[in-house]
Write an enzyme that holds these catalytic residues in place. Structure first.
Site, mmCIF file in Angstrom:
data_model
loop_
_atom_site.group_PDB
_atom_site.id
_atom_site.type_symbol
_atom_site.label_atom_id
_atom_site.label_comp_id
_atom_site.label_asym_id
_atom_site.label_seq_id
_atom_site.Cartn_x
_atom_site.Cartn_y
_atom_site.Cartn_z
ATOM 1 N N ASP A 234 56.916 44.572 65.884
ATOM 2 C CA ASP A 234 57.157 44.274 67.304
ATOM 3 C C ASP A 234 55.881 44.537 68.099
ATOM 4 O O ASP A 234 55.000 45.294 67.661
ATOM 5 C CB ASP A 234 58.269 45.174 67.853
ATOM 6 C CG ASP A 234 59.605 44.889 67.192
ATOM 7 O OD1 ASP A 234 59.772 43.774 66.657
ATOM 8 O OD2 ASP A 234 60.465 45.789 67.200
HETATM 9 N N1 URA Z 1 61.735 47.505 62.914
HETATM 10 C C1 URA Z 1 61.651 47.345 64.257
HETATM 11 O O1 URA Z 1 62.610 47.535 64.986
HETATM 12 N N2 URA Z 1 60.466 46.986 64.774
HETATM 13 C C2 URA Z 1 59.358 46.799 64.034
HETATM 14 O O2 URA Z 1 58.303 46.489 64.577
HETATM 15 C C3 URA Z 1 59.464 46.974 62.650
HETATM 16 C C4 URA Z 1 60.660 47.327 62.104
#
Ligand code: URA
Length: 240
Positions: free
Chosen positions: A104
């Protein structure tokens, strides 16, 4: 043997057409001799390439470890926001690079960037059973029931199913730091798993892919190529 224009384009930021023009202009040498035919062939295992009189180290694929800062998109290109590929120095940039698996925008840590689609698939496929390890700061303490639910595999109210994952508390605090290991990479997976347990992820950092730890000498935003040993270690013991 491969076409020389294809090799030049794959090793640089030039398109195939631009590469052909460079060859016609006499800017390309193979084994010390200028090559002016755009149809020339190149043997990546033997031949030595120079562009503008500078040697080019021909590598079929690149494998790059990046320590991602927050605020950067895990994508190859974006019209508005800086991406992980935008962070690469010119010496490592190629147009075909992409992040193998997405973090993310606000997640930090280990991103693998490559142009080897087969390698990326093998690392990412849940069938390969490569754990991705994260450290998450949670809003609330984690009880044993929540740990057991994660270990069993959580199913969200919308029917999304997550495979069993591993979790342990690293720092027992009001807002604990936990280590969580997952084999999949579903959309907002860790945030959604903890949300389903009435908790919240405050910050998230990926520390490992398989047994490979992000190089702690890399500051956020910095990257380096994987060594051959590191690459081999990622492919060792894959289940698929
Ligand atoms: N899980 C998430 O919620 N975000 C990420 O960036 C990676 C795994």
């Amino acid at each position: 043997m491969e076409r020389l224009d294809k090799i030049i384009s794959a090793q640089s930021t030039f398109s195939r057409k631009e590469a052909r023009n460079l060859i016609r202009d006499g800017s390309v040498s193979v084994n010390g001799k200028v090559v002016e035919s755009p149809d020339a062939m190149f043997n990546p295992d033997k031949d030595k390439l120079s562009l503008f009189d500078r040697p080019v180290r021909v590598r079929r694929f690149l494998y790059i470890m990046l320590n991602k800062p927050a605020g950067i998109l895990s994508a190859a290109k974006d019209a508005c926001t800086k991406t992980v590929v935008d962070l690469l120095p010119p010496s490592l940039y190629r147009r075909s690079l992409f992040p193998a698996g997405r973090l993310d925008k606000d997640t930090t840590g280990f991103v693998l960037i490559t142009d080897d689609g087969d390698f990326a698939h093998r690392i990412l496929s849940p069938k390969s059973k490569v754990y991705k390890t994260y450290e998450a700061r949670l809003k609330r303490p984690l009880d044993e029931g929540a740990c057991a639910a994660i270990a069993d595999g959580i199913t969200l109210a919308d029917g999304t199913e997550y495979m069993p994952a591993r979790v342990e508390v690293i720092k027992e605090q009001a807002q604990p730091l936990v280590r969580i290991q997952i084999m999949e990479g579903k959309y907002h997976q860790i945030k959604r798993m903890f949300a389903a347990l009435d908790n919240e992820v405050i910050s998230l950092k990926r520390t490992h892919i398989g047994g490979l730890k992000v190089d702690e000498t890399l500051c956020e935003g910095e990257c380096r190529e994987l060594t051959a040993e590191e690459r081999a270690s990622l492919l060792k013991n894959l289940s698929a």
